[in-house]
Design a protein around this motif. Structure first.
Motif, PDB file in Angstrom:
ATOM      1  N   GLU A  48       0.827  -1.194   0.000  1.00 22.17           N
ATOM      2  CA  GLU A  48       0.000   0.000   0.000  1.00 22.17           C
ATOM      3  C   GLU A  48       0.868   1.253   0.000  1.00 22.17           C
ATOM      4  O   GLU A  48       1.982   1.266   0.530  1.00 22.17           O
ATOM      5  N   LEU A  49       0.316   2.309  -0.607  1.00 20.51           N
ATOM      6  CA  LEU A  49       0.996   3.595  -0.601  1.00 20.51           C
ATOM      7  C   LEU A  49       0.857   4.233   0.774  1.00 20.51           C
ATOM      8  O   LEU A  49      -0.250   4.342   1.301  1.00 20.51           O
ATOM      9  N   VAL A  50       1.976   4.664   1.337  1.00 20.61           N
ATOM     10  CA  VAL A  50       1.976   5.314   2.641  1.00 20.61           C
ATOM     11  C   VAL A  50       2.002   6.827   2.481  1.00 20.61           C
ATOM     12  O   VAL A  50       1.217   7.541   3.098  1.00 20.61           O
ATOM     13  N   ALA A  51       2.923   7.311   1.636  1.00 26.30           N
ATOM     14  CA  ALA A  51       3.085   8.752   1.461  1.00 26.30           C
ATOM     15  C   ALA A  51       3.768   9.006   0.131  1.00 26.30           C
ATOM     16  O   ALA A  51       4.533   8.172  -0.354  1.00 26.30           O
ATOM     17  N   SER A  52       3.494  10.177  -0.432  1.00 22.22           N
ATOM     18  CA  SER A  52       4.134  10.544  -1.689  1.00 22.22           C
ATOM     19  C   SER A  52       4.464  12.031  -1.675  1.00 22.22           C
ATOM     20  O   SER A  52       3.853  12.818  -0.943  1.00 22.22           O
ATOM     21  N   ILE A  53       5.447  12.387  -2.502  1.00 20.29           N
ATOM     22  CA  ILE A  53       5.845  13.783  -2.634  1.00 20.29           C
ATOM     23  C   ILE A  53       6.189  14.046  -4.085  1.00 20.29           C
ATOM     24  O   ILE A  53       6.908  13.269  -4.718  1.00 20.29           O
ATOM     25  N   THR A  54       5.656  15.142  -4.596  1.00 18.15           N
ATOM     26  CA  THR A  54       5.885  15.463  -5.999  1.00 18.15           C
ATOM     27  C   THR A  54       7.151  16.302  -6.165  1.00 18.15           C
ATOM     28  O   THR A  54       7.777  16.720  -5.192  1.00 18.15           O
ATOM     29  N   SER A  55       7.466  16.573  -7.414  1.00 19.58           N
ATOM     30  CA  SER A  55       8.616  17.434  -7.699  1.00 19.58           C
ATOM     31  C   SER A  55       8.382  18.849  -7.174  1.00 19.58           C
ATOM     32  O   SER A  55       9.328  19.573  -6.888  1.00 19.58           O
ATOM     33  N   GLY A  56       7.126  19.211  -7.020  1.00 25.36           N
ATOM     34  CA  GLY A  56       6.766  20.521  -6.485  1.00 25.36           C
ATOM     35  C   GLY A  56       6.552  20.525  -4.990  1.00 25.36           C
ATOM     36  O   GLY A  56       6.027  21.494  -4.435  1.00 25.36           O
ATOM     37  N   TYR A  57       6.932  19.410  -4.331  1.00 21.08           N
ATOM     38  CA  TYR A  57       6.878  19.270  -2.869  1.00 21.08           C
ATOM     39  C   TYR A  57       5.461  19.110  -2.330  1.00 21.08           C
ATOM     40  O   TYR A  57       5.255  19.216  -1.113  1.00 21.08           O
ATOM     41  N   SER A  58       4.485  18.827  -3.162  1.00 25.59           N
ATOM     42  CA  SER A  58       3.157  18.494  -2.664  1.00 25.59           C
ATOM     43  C   SER A  58       3.195  17.091  -2.074  1.00 25.59           C
ATOM     44  O   SER A  58       3.814  16.181  -2.652  1.00 25.59           O
TER      45      SER A  58
END
Length: 117
Positions: A48-58
């Motif tokens: 399962e996905l726990v956390a994600s961060i985009t290139s824009g720091y979202s």
């Protein structure tokens, strides 16, 4: 070519903290474009996905870790972190780092987190 290496897992008592790191062997200019995520897989359960961060720091978090886990990235170090506080036994799992750019995905080898009650 992107390669990911996780570290920081271990055994911790419930209520404790750990910080996972995911080091990326890619150029700095490439790393900053990557969408990074932390996933986990507990015994007998689906990943399962726990956390994600985009290139824009979202950032985004699964509901069960909101307020306890924090994902961050340091583009200069080409590293993504997962700060895990107030750990619970149900957080026990192998934690994986994943990068994504377009349709290209790369997984790390995983690091085991065990939370004792």
């Amino acid at each position: 070519q992107v390669q990911l290496v996780e570290s920081g897992g271990g055994l911790v008592q419930a209520g404790g903290s750990l910080r996972l790191s995911c080091a990326c062997a890619a150029s700095g200019s490439a790393f900053r474009l990557l969408r990074m995520g932390w996933y986990r897989q507990a015994p007998g359960k689906q990943r399962e996905l726990v956390a994600s961060i985009t290139s824009g720091y979202s950032t985004d978090y699964t509901d069960s870790v909101k307020g306890r886990f924090t994902i961050s990235r340091d583009n200069a170090k080409r590293t993504v972190y997962l700060q895990m506080n107030s750990l619970k036994p149900e957080d026990t799992a192998v934690y994986y780092c994943k990068s994504r750019l377009g349709t290209s995905e790369v997984w790390g080898q995983g690091t085991l987190v065990t939370v004792s009650s």
